[in-house]
Scaffold this motif. Structure first.
Motif, PDB file in Angstrom:
ATOM      1  N   GLU A 183     -16.639  14.033  12.321  1.00  0.00           N
ATOM      2  CA  GLU A 183     -16.464  13.828  13.892  1.00  0.00           C
ATOM      3  C   GLU A 183     -15.164  13.298  14.340  1.00  0.00           C
ATOM      4  N   THR A 184     -14.650  12.370  13.346  1.00  0.00           N
ATOM      5  CA  THR A 184     -13.305  11.705  13.828  1.00  0.00           C
ATOM      6  C   THR A 184     -12.218  12.548  13.300  1.00  0.00           C
TER       7      THR A 184
ATOM      8  N   GLU B 243      -6.294  12.700  12.375  1.00  0.00           N
ATOM      9  CA  GLU B 243      -7.099  11.694  12.917  1.00  0.00           C
ATOM     10  C   GLU B 243      -7.166  12.241  14.386  1.00  0.00           C
ATOM     11  N   LYS B 244      -8.525  12.261  14.940  1.00  0.00           N
ATOM     12  CA  LYS B 244      -8.695  12.206  16.474  1.00  0.00           C
ATOM     13  C   LYS B 244      -8.408  10.949  17.148  1.00  0.00           C
ATOM     14  N   ARG B 245      -8.571  10.054  16.462  1.00  0.00           N
ATOM     15  CA  ARG B 245      -8.856   8.549  17.155  1.00  0.00           C
ATOM     16  C   ARG B 245      -7.401   8.036  17.151  1.00  0.00           C
TER      17      ARG B 245
END
Length: 83
Positions: free
Chosen positions: A31-32, A67-69
């Motif tokens: 999810e991240t 990473e999407k964050r």
């Protein structure tokens, strides 16, 4: 060796080959995370951002996880409150 034993060995090799192909073809996106797929070093398609189980071409395409964050700072460098 009998014909039946040769057949079992052949089926064992085929099943092992299929397992190797399938294990190299599937990948999981968290999810991240986001994924970029490259084929011979060139990006193929856009980034994959949805979480779950996905498929790629085994041994030809490579997955690169990011990473999407990570947030990009758009302001001036002196506005960041750090010491």
């Amino acid at each position: 060796m009998s014909t039946r034993q040769k057949l079992y060995i052949l089926w064992g090799i085929v099943i092992l080959f299929v397992i190797i192909i399938l294990s190299n073809g599937f990948y999981t996106v968290g999810e991240t995370e986001q994924v970029i797929i490259t084929q011979f070093g060139e990006p193929v398609g856009g980034p994959i951002k949805e979480a779950g189980l996905h498929w790629k071409i085994p041994f030809i395409q490579t997955t690169h996880f990011f990473e999407k964050r990570i947030l990009a700072w758009d302001g001036a460098p002196n506005q960041i409150p750090t010491k």
